[in-house]
Design an enzyme around this catalytic site. Sequence first.
Site, short mmCIF file in Angstrom:
data_model
loop_
_atom_site.label_atom_id
_atom_site.label_comp_id
_atom_site.label_asym_id
_atom_site.label_seq_id
_atom_site.Cartn_x
_atom_site.Cartn_y
_atom_site.Cartn_z
N ALA A 1 0.83 -1.21 0.00
CA ALA A 1 0.00 0.00 0.00
C ALA A 1 0.86 1.25 0.00
O ALA A 1 1.87 1.31 0.67
CB ALA A 1 -0.90 0.01 1.23
N THR A 2 0.46 2.22 -0.78
CA THR A 2 1.02 3.57 -0.80
C THR A 2 -0.10 4.47 -1.31
O THR A 2 -1.04 3.99 -1.92
CB THR A 2 2.22 3.69 -1.76
N THR A 3 -0.10 5.72 -1.14
CA THR A 3 0.78 6.69 -0.48
C THR A 3 -0.07 7.40 0.57
O THR A 3 -1.25 7.64 0.33
CB THR A 3 1.33 7.69 -1.51
N LYS B 1 -6.63 2.58 3.41
CA LYS B 1 -5.30 2.72 4.01
C LYS B 1 -5.28 3.67 5.20
O LYS B 1 -4.26 3.78 5.87
CB LYS B 1 -4.30 3.22 2.97
#
Length: 272
Positions: free
Chosen positions: A44-46, A77
């Site tokens: 996972a990003t950002t 996220k």
Amino acid sequence: MVNHIFTDTGSSSFTEFVRSHSPDLLPGRNEALATPVGDQIPHATTIVAAMCAGGVVIAGDRRATSGNIISQRDMEKVFRTDDHSGMGIAGAASTGIEMARLYRVELEHYEKREGRTLSVTGKANRLATMIRGNLPMAMQGLVVVPLFAAYDPDVDGGRIFSYDVGGGPYEQRQHHAIGSGSIFARGALKKLYREGASPEDTVLTLIQALYDAADDDSATGGPDVIRKIWPVVAVITADGYRRLPDEEVGELVRVAVESRADRPDGPVAPLR
């Protein structure tokens, strides 16, 4: 199977209680992973965060990748951890989600046992301990690096903490970003951030930062207008943690996207 009823956990830390009685339930305790997993696990990003008038805003894109494959387009996220704090995760998605859930229970357990909430510094340090406990799994490739944001009544404003894989907490000033697109998001934040800006203006600044990150980093997902998948955005003030509804975020995203039609590289910071 024997069921145990605990009338006293013996500690204000839920994590320590679980470590004493069922350590296999903690993140990073799965010994079945004998070899590095690397890009096999979705990452996972950002995540971006910035202080605003009376609090802090935290936001994250929705893409998860496995190597060069998009494994999920609408991943969550950014998580509420208590009434006045939240965290975003970058790194191994499954471990990060598990850590966020356990951390929320950790804070609830402390509050129920002690009859009060932890200070913001205490919350940041508790999260550092959990990250440090995940170090063996990080060595296998399951690295999780959170970004923690909270409203602190002692300063009547927001605070932001970043971490390294060893759990070291670092308080950040004004704004910060983590994840593979963070270098591009930080550039946008340095350009657009205004100290003391309203929560609404700060939200738009973070959306622009995520757009810039997605523009240059393939692992960061941009706004998906066709599928109506927008960034997760939360505002944390004295009134509590509030995740913005998708409709509200969608309207702000459209403003950002339309402005890029005339200026693809985003808004220009005024000279002072």
